[in-house]
Each structure stands twice: as C-alpha cells, then as structure tokens.
Design a protein around this motif. Structure first.
Motif, short mmCIF file in Angstrom:
data_model
loop_
_atom_site.label_atom_id
_atom_site.label_comp_id
_atom_site.label_asym_id
_atom_site.label_seq_id
_atom_site.Cartn_x
_atom_site.Cartn_y
_atom_site.Cartn_z
N LEU A 37 0.77 -1.19 0.01
CA LEU A 37 0.00 0.09 -0.05
C LEU A 37 0.92 1.35 0.09
O LEU A 37 1.75 1.38 0.71
N ASP A 38 0.58 2.32 -0.81
CA ASP A 38 1.43 3.18 -1.10
C ASP A 38 0.60 4.59 -1.60
O ASP A 38 -0.40 4.41 -2.21
N LEU A 39 1.41 5.91 -1.56
CA LEU A 39 0.85 6.87 -2.36
C LEU A 39 0.75 6.41 -3.87
O LEU A 39 1.68 5.72 -4.28
N ALA A 158 6.61 12.11 17.07
CA ALA A 158 5.71 11.27 16.28
C ALA A 158 6.01 9.67 16.48
O ALA A 158 5.04 8.86 16.71
N LYS A 159 7.26 9.37 16.25
CA LYS A 159 7.80 8.00 16.69
C LYS A 159 7.65 7.54 17.95
O LYS A 159 7.21 6.32 18.35
N ALA A 160 7.75 8.38 19.17
CA ALA A 160 7.56 8.04 20.55
C ALA A 160 6.13 7.83 20.60
O ALA A 160 5.54 7.23 21.43
N LEU A 187 19.76 3.98 12.13
CA LEU A 187 19.99 4.53 10.82
C LEU A 187 20.35 3.40 9.67
O LEU A 187 21.30 2.85 9.88
N ILE A 188 19.18 3.33 8.76
CA ILE A 188 19.16 2.51 7.83
C ILE A 188 19.47 3.02 6.32
O ILE A 188 18.72 4.23 6.20
N GLY A 189 20.41 2.68 5.66
CA GLY A 189 20.31 3.34 4.08
C GLY A 189 19.23 3.42 3.25
O GLY A 189 19.30 2.18 2.65
N ILE A 192 14.88 7.72 2.63
CA ILE A 192 14.50 8.76 3.69
C ILE A 192 15.73 9.43 4.02
O ILE A 192 15.52 10.58 4.30
N ILE A 193 16.89 8.98 3.89
CA ILE A 193 18.19 9.80 4.24
C ILE A 193 18.76 10.36 3.14
O ILE A 193 20.00 10.92 3.50
N LYS A 194 18.36 10.00 1.99
CA LYS A 194 19.18 10.33 0.67
C LYS A 194 19.39 11.89 0.67
O LYS A 194 18.31 12.46 0.74
P1 NAD Z 1 11.11 5.54 2.51
O1 NAD Z 1 10.89 6.91 2.29
O2 NAD Z 1 11.62 4.66 1.48
O3 NAD Z 1 9.81 4.82 2.56
C1 NAD Z 1 8.44 5.59 3.50
C2 NAD Z 1 7.41 5.20 2.30
O4 NAD Z 1 6.07 5.64 2.85
C3 NAD Z 1 7.36 5.74 1.11
O5 NAD Z 1 7.13 4.69 0.21
C4 NAD Z 1 6.25 6.95 1.14
O6 NAD Z 1 5.67 7.01 -0.39
C5 NAD Z 1 5.28 6.07 1.83
N1 NAD Z 1 4.35 7.33 2.59
C6 NAD Z 1 4.75 8.56 2.80
N2 NAD Z 1 3.66 9.13 2.98
C7 NAD Z 1 2.59 8.29 2.88
C8 NAD Z 1 0.99 8.09 2.88
N3 NAD Z 1 0.46 9.33 3.43
N4 NAD Z 1 0.25 7.21 2.86
C9 NAD Z 1 0.97 6.16 2.52
N5 NAD Z 1 2.39 5.86 2.19
C10 NAD Z 1 3.08 6.93 2.39
O7 NAD Z 1 11.75 5.49 3.76
P2 NAD Z 1 12.39 4.27 4.84
O8 NAD Z 1 13.59 4.54 5.28
O9 NAD Z 1 11.96 2.94 4.17
O10 NAD Z 1 11.01 4.41 6.03
C11 NAD Z 1 10.27 3.33 6.50
C12 NAD Z 1 9.74 3.76 7.82
O11 NAD Z 1 10.87 3.40 8.56
C13 NAD Z 1 9.27 4.94 8.27
O12 NAD Z 1 8.30 5.04 8.84
C14 NAD Z 1 10.60 5.61 8.79
O13 NAD Z 1 10.06 6.92 9.53
C15 NAD Z 1 10.92 4.58 9.52
N6 NAD Z 1 12.58 4.58 10.04
C16 NAD Z 1 13.46 4.84 9.10
C17 NAD Z 1 14.64 4.82 9.48
C18 NAD Z 1 15.95 4.78 8.38
O14 NAD Z 1 16.84 5.27 8.80
N7 NAD Z 1 15.61 4.65 7.13
C19 NAD Z 1 15.03 4.72 10.88
C20 NAD Z 1 13.88 4.49 11.73
C21 NAD Z 1 12.73 4.65 11.20
#
Ligand code: NAD
Length: 249
Positions: A37-39, A158-160, A187-189, A192-194
């Motif tokens: 599910l996604d946008l 938000a995350k808390a 921190l995952i590559g 979101i960190i790009k």
């Molecule tokens: P990402 O940007 O690749 O994935 C986020 C996804 O959420 C995207 O596909 C985006 O289109 C979708 N999205 C955004 N708004 C939306 C909405 N309103 N409805 C439906 N989908 C929506 O980033 P990611 O790193 O894969 O992040 C995934 C989750 O992990 C996030 O909740 C992020 O906060 C969390 N997270 C990531 C990290 C990290 O370092 N990458 C660390 C801790 C937590």
C-alpha cells in the motif's frame, strides 16, 4: 516457510530501496501473499508485480481514514483475510525546534502516528473475527534517544507516540489473540536519508555504532518477519531494537 498462506499488508511499501519493500519481499519469500500500500506517486501496483504475480498493490493515503478503510475492504474482497499489518509509512524532516511550523508538525505526525492509528483501526475488525493477527509498527531509535541524527523533534515525537499507541493497543487486543509490537530501527540506508547525510557524516556515525555499519533494509525486514510469524507468539507490546547497538539500554 514462516508465513505460509498468510496475508500481509505493508504501508509505505513501494519504494524499492525502502524498509517496506524489503519487508514485503521477505514476507513473500516466506510464503505470504503481500499487499503493498502506498501513495499513487510511489506506484504500489508496479512494486507488487516486481515481487511476484500473486501480490497486490493498492493506492492509499494513511492519513485519510476513508482511504485506509477502502484499502482494507479491497484486500478483504480480493484475498479474504488479513493476518499481518506493517505500519511502515513515515516521513521525516531535518529541522530544529524553533523552525517547526504547525503545518510541518501536522504533516510529520499525521503520516506516522495518525496513519498507524487509522490503518490499525481498519484491520482490527477482520483480525478480531479471526481471533488472530500481528500488527507491527515502525517507530525509530529517534523516539528513544531524542533524535539527533536526522529527523526533527516533531519526528521524534511522532515515533515516540507510535510506541505509546502500540503498547496501549497491544494491551487492549491481547485477549483477542491480536499481537501488536514495535520495531525501532537505527540509521538505515534508504531513500529517507538520501541527500540528507553525506558520506563523511555516514562514516562518522558508523564509527559510533558497535556493529560498525549503518543498517540495511533487510535487517529490519528480518525483524518484521520474526514479529509477524509464530516464532514471536508470546511477544506483544514489545519494542524490538534494530540499531546495530547504537542504543544499548
Ligand atoms: P522511505 O521514504 O523509503 O519509505 C516511506 C514510504 O512511505 C514511501 O514509500 C512513501 O511513499 C510512503 N508514504 C509516505 N506518506 C504516505 C502516506 N500518507 N500514505 C501512504 N504511504 C506514504 O523510507 P524508509 O527509510 O523505508 O522508512 C520506512 C519507515 O521506517 C518510516 O516510518 C521511517 O520513519 C522509519 N524509519 C526509517 C529509518 C531509516 O534510517 N531509514 C530509521 C528509523 C525509522
């Protein structure tokens, strides 16, 4: 096969480099039928096709209750059940406290926190009827250590909030066989960190992590499969840290 014949719905699952897509792919390898599910702009149908022909892609916005309910209704109509929900959709913004506008606050909290509530509300009636289900909520180490890496204070909040919401829901629905747990990635590559951290900064951060590297999307996907499967049948309300030892507490 840890998830044979299970139906798993993953929000924010379409980004090929993201945690959600890695989780959907690993769940499919473990025998699940997955719903990505996604946008609309993230093209979830194409992402689901890439995983395999048995899987489904749906456009939905987790901040919109009607959109969440419609997506879940579509899954139930097509696949008949929902066993696993991964509340993964999330966005971040690297700003400081005094720069956070009301609109920023709403945007960041709405996706992670309101989205987790709306999607969980949408799947609970089906899980309740099955007297079984596993809901996994993606929080962040940022909630536990007060940010300091990438997201602003509103992201940490938000995350808390996700941790508190998930724990309270876990308590409420445990008697009905529904388990609700959180993962706190470090921190995952991913995308979101790009562009938000350069290679030097990433290397500096890696030096502070006991396992000596940033995380990979597959690291989080493995934790999701554990929490989705019967391997974690006595776990509910837990917070599973997937951070390379970044926060040992
Ligand atoms: P990402 O940007 O690749 O994935 C986020 C996804 O959420 C995207 O596909 C985006 O289109 C979708 N999205 C955004 N708004 C939306 C909405 N309103 N409805 C439906 N989908 C929506 O980033 P990611 O790193 O894969 O992040 C995934 C989750 O992990 C996030 O909740 C992020 O906060 C969390 N997270 C990531 C990290 C990290 O370092 N990458 C660390 C801790 C937590």
């Amino acid at each position: 096969m840890l998830l044979k014949d299970k139906v798993a719905l993953i929000t924010g699952g379409a980004g090929i480099n993201g945690l959600g897509y890695a989780t959907a792919s690993l769940m499919a390898q473990q025998g699940a039928r997955v719903v990505v599910l996604d946008l609309e702009r993230a093209a979830p149908a194409e992402a689901a096709q890439r995983i395999g022909t048995d899987h489904l892609g749906l456009v939905a916005d987790v901040t919109d209750k009607r959109s969440c309910d419609a997506a879940v209704a579509a899954v139930l109509e097509r696949l008949g059940r929902i066993d696993i929900l991964v509340n993964n959709a999330g966005i971040t913004q690297p700003v400081k406290t005094l720069e956070i506008s009301g609109a920023d606050y709403d945007r960041i909290l709405d996706v992670s926190l309101r989205g987790t509530l709306y999607m969980t509300q949408a799947v609970l009636p089906a899980m309740r009827a099955q007297q079984a289900g596993s809901v996994i909520c993606i929080s962040s180490v940022s909630a536990q250590r007060g940010g300091g890496i990438l997201g602003g204070p509103h992201y940490s909040a938000a995350k808390a909030g996700v941790l508190g919401l998930a724990r309270a829901m876990a308590r409420e629905f445990a008697p009905e066989g529904i388990r609700i747990n959180c993962i706190t990635p470090g921190l995952i590559g991913t995308d979101i960190i790009k562009g938000k951290l350069d290679e030097t900064r990433k290397a500096e951060i890696a030096e502070t992590i006991p396992l000596g590297r940033l995380g990979r999307a597959a690291d989080v996907a493995g934790a999701c499969v554990f929490l989705a499967s019967d391997l974690s049948s006595y776990c509910t309300g837990i917070t599973l840290d997937v951070n390379g030892g970044m926060l040992i507490h």
